[in-house]
Design a protein around this motif. Structure first.
Motif, PDB file in Angstrom:
ATOM      1  N   VAL A 120       1.199  -0.902  -0.342  1.00 13.54           N
ATOM      2  CA  VAL A 120       0.140  -0.274   0.216  1.00 13.54           C
ATOM      3  C   VAL A 120       0.770   1.309   0.067  1.00 13.54           C
ATOM      4  CG1 VAL A 120      -1.942   1.557   1.528  1.00 13.54           C
ATOM      5  CG2 VAL A 120      -2.198  -0.919   0.712  1.00 13.54           C
ATOM      6  N   ILE A 123       2.316   1.511  -2.919  1.00 16.46           N
ATOM      7  CA  ILE A 123       0.907   2.476  -4.664  1.00 16.46           C
ATOM      8  C   ILE A 123       0.424   3.758  -4.126  1.00 16.46           C
ATOM      9  CG2 ILE A 123      -1.548   2.066  -5.333  1.00 16.46           C
ATOM     10  CD1 ILE A 123      -1.062  -0.889  -4.175  1.00 16.46           C
ATOM     11  N   VAL A 124       0.885   4.283  -2.899  1.00 18.40           N
ATOM     12  CA  VAL A 124       0.381   5.345  -2.707  1.00 18.40           C
ATOM     13  C   VAL A 124       1.008   6.519  -3.003  1.00 18.40           C
ATOM     14  CG1 VAL A 124      -0.021   6.975  -0.957  1.00 18.40           C
ATOM     15  CG2 VAL A 124      -0.836   5.105  -1.061  1.00 18.40           C
ATOM     16  N   ARG A 126       4.244   5.832  -5.277  1.00 22.90           N
ATOM     17  CA  ARG A 126       4.211   5.889  -6.427  1.00 22.90           C
ATOM     18  C   ARG A 126       3.480   6.914  -7.417  1.00 22.90           C
ATOM     19  NH1 ARG A 126       3.084   0.551 -10.350  1.00 22.90           N
ATOM     20  NH2 ARG A 126       3.477   1.564 -11.723  1.00 22.90           N
ATOM     21  N   LEU A 127       1.925   6.562  -6.576  1.00 20.83           N
ATOM     22  CA  LEU A 127       1.135   7.589  -6.954  1.00 20.83           C
ATOM     23  C   LEU A 127       1.369   9.142  -7.267  1.00 20.83           C
ATOM     24  CD1 LEU A 127      -2.034   5.584  -7.156  1.00 20.83           C
ATOM     25  CD2 LEU A 127      -0.470   6.259  -9.217  1.00 20.83           C
TER      26      LEU A 127
END
Lengths: 298, 314
Positions: A120, A123-124, A126-127
């Motif tokens: 998680v 993902i966070v 990366r964005l």
């Protein structure tokens, strides 16, 4: 059998048996196997002993040095970011930060990132570090008039992203470790320093630092280990084990690439052996110098 | 990695919170320090609180970013990145509806993760406390050798063992089972160290009394000692629960069938470049954090104190 259960001589062996079994099956045996495999060439169905050929190949492997360099750099930077800063914050929390309730809230909030999985968190971030001009990091640098940056495509900025994730997740954890050490320092020591007219800095340097040495040793040890063995942060940030020009490739990433992706188990095991040697080569002298082993054997 | 026991407060005192030392410190402040000094220190405290509030906000930003993203179109988020604003014109509960009406795998993974986490926590705590009791209460041959191996266990990178372990799991016909996911972590070094430290604070007289009453050695552990170690169990349950819930690399290797995936692996599969599951990715990532957050909120005090007590092993 019944008598055994009542004997304080036999009982300890019963208690440690499950540990010895798991240790033998799931740690010692793979460890030995790993050393053996590192001297073999393994293709499905055929295993040949090749002596130290895997290690010779490793010495001439440019990509391995890239991975080694990245891991070392990451380890050193995380030592600089994740030891002095959390220590300072812990000292501040411990000394002057308002009421206990305020302290407790900060401790908890700083710890919350550690609750998230690497998946998680990856993902966070990366964005957040997306190259689009509307993503958070580009909005921030945009406020200073800087053009949108392709964060994860350049070595330096990609590295910054990795360090951001590491600092975000581990600062709070290290604060907790240091606080535990600080709370164990008797108040008399500071009172004695006060009587000697020591200022805050002198108290920190001559009372706090020597007194929390065991905690420092512990945090340095796990940071060295964690830094050198880092893989998943990179794996998640670049969405897989392939980063542009291998800017995110680490030692374990290389092990994963050779062993899992290319199925070259012998060569991958050699990478693992080198990793273990480096970790131990850094940590064992450190642990001996600080007297940690002696106390544990007591 | 260790502190001599004299430097470490008794664990039960530490687990009961830090109020004790704080009262002492405040009391001293009140009596010794002059007014001007106190005013200055209040100013300093306010400054510090502001600094820490800013830090706390910084730490929470990523959570806010993914929270607001759960109301936006997933494909747009993946393409344009996360930021802190909500575009109310396009905001909707579509992702949340999709999450809860999805016939696919998300809650299957959620369920799998729950099962694996529960099993792993119960078994790890049982074995680790059992072993730690052996270390804490008895003298026996090989004790120090075994104990050093606990420490060495902590410094062997698991990543180095994963390939031979993977082969071993296949040889044992355990591939694609939860047994394979759980077994290698049952002897958890940090948990053993923590329990050992905690158990050493328990008076040996209790053990002696049990022996005089004719209770077996194992019975002493289960009937007399275990009830006294509840706080340690609470702390370690959360620490191990967190580790298991978030574990990624080993389950990724050990599990093969998608219907056996745990949450982190499942979420990772949504992250394909050609995926059309991005709405689930964002809201699913956010939702996956909630169980651990609730656990943390409920047992916060035990957890924080448990982490810190586990850090300094005497």
């Amino acid at each position: 059998m019944r008598r055994m259960l009542y004997s304080p001589k036999v009982a300890p062996y019963i208690f440690v048996l499950p540990f010895v079994l798991t240790l033998a099956i799931f740690w010692v045996s793979p460890l030995i196997k790993s050393f053996i495999m590192s001297t073999q060439d393994i293709i499905p169905g055929s295993v040949t002993n090749v002596g130290l050929a895997n290690f010779e190949r490793l010495i001439g492997d440019r990509l391995f040095y890239v991975a080694l360099g990245n891991s070392m750099k990451y380890m050193i930077f995380t030592l600089f970011l994740l030891i002095p800063i959390p220590l300072l914050l812990a000292v501040l929390i411990n000394s002057k930060l308002g009421s206990d309730r305020i302290k407790a809230v900060f401790k908890s909030v700083m710890f919350i990132p550690a609750l998230t999985s690497v998946v998680v968190a990856g993902i966070v971030f990366r964005l957040i570090f997306s190259e689009s001009p509307t993503a958070l990091m580009n909005q921030i640098v945009g406020a200073f008039g800087i053009e949108p940056v392709k964060w994860l495509k350049n070595s330096e900025t990609g590295f910054m992203a990795l360090l951001t994730v590491a600092s975000w997740r581990w600062t709070g954890v290290n604060i907790l470790y240091f606080l535990a050490g600080l709370q164990a320092i008797p108040n008399d020591y500071y009172e004695a320093a006060d009587l000697d007219g020591a200022n805050a800095w002198q108290k920190f340097w001559h009372v706090t630092v020597p007194q929390i040495k065991p905690t420092l040793v512990f945090v340095v040890t796990i940071s060295v280990y964690g830094g050198l063995a880092m893989f998943l942060e990179s794996f998640m940030l670049w969405g897989g084990n392939n980063s542009p020009q291998n800017i995110g490739l680490t030692i374990v990433g290389y092990l994963y690439r050779q062993g899992i992706e290319k199925n070259d188990l012998g060569y991958a095991s050699a990478v693992g052996v080198v990793l273990l040697i480096i970790v131990l080569a850094i940590n064992i002298p450190q642990l001996i110098a600080t007297g940690t082993f002696k106390k544990e054997e007591r | 990695m260790t502190a001599s026991s004299s430097q470490v407060k008794p664990l039960d005192a530490r687990l009961s919170g830090d109020e004790v030392t704080e009262v002492g410190k405040n009391g001293r402040q009140m009596s010794d320090e002059g007014r001007a000094h106190r005013r200055r220190s209040i100013g300093r405290t306010a400054l510090l609180v502001a600094l820490f509030a800013a830090l706390a906000a910084l730490v929470l930003i990523p959570f806010w970013a993914i929270f607001v993203a759960t109301f936006q179109d997933g494909n747009m988020i993946v393409r344009y990145g996360l930021n802190l604003g909500i575009d109310f014109a396009t905001a909707s509960f579509d992702n949340w509806v999709a999450l809860f009406t999805d016939s696919g795998s998300y809650f299957r993974w959620f369920f799998n993760s729950t099962v694996v986490t529960l099993l792993q926590v119960v078994l790890t705590l049982a074995i680790s406390s059992f072993v730690a009791y052996g270390f804490a209460m008895y003298e026996f041959r090989f004790k120090s050798a075994l104990f050093v191996s606990v420490i060495l266990l902590m410094s062997v990178p698991f990543e180095m063992l994963m390939l031979p372990l993977y082969i071993q799991i296949n040889d044992m016909q355990l591939q694609d089972t939860y047994t394979a996911v759980i077994l290698p972590f049952l002897a958890h070094a940090v948990t053993i160290m923590f329990f050992r430290q905690y158990l050493r604070g328990i008076p040996k007289e209790i053990v002696e009394a049990g022996r005089l009453d004719g209770v077996s050695e194992i019975g002493i552990f289960f009937r007399l000692i275990l009830p006294l170690t509840k706080p340690a169990f609470a702390a370690m349950a959360i620490l191990n629960g967190m580790g298991s819930w978030n574990n990624f690399l080993w389950p990724l290797l050990a599990l093969r069938s998608p219907d056996k995936y745990t949450l982190p692996i499942g979420l990772n599969t949504l992250l394909t470049p050609y995926g059309n599951n991005y709405e689930l990715l964002i809201v699913g990532s956010f939702f996956s954090m909630i169980p651990i957050f609730i656990l943390f909120m409920l047992f916060q005090r035990f957890f924080i104190e448990g982490m810190t007590a586990g850090a300094v092993k005497g």
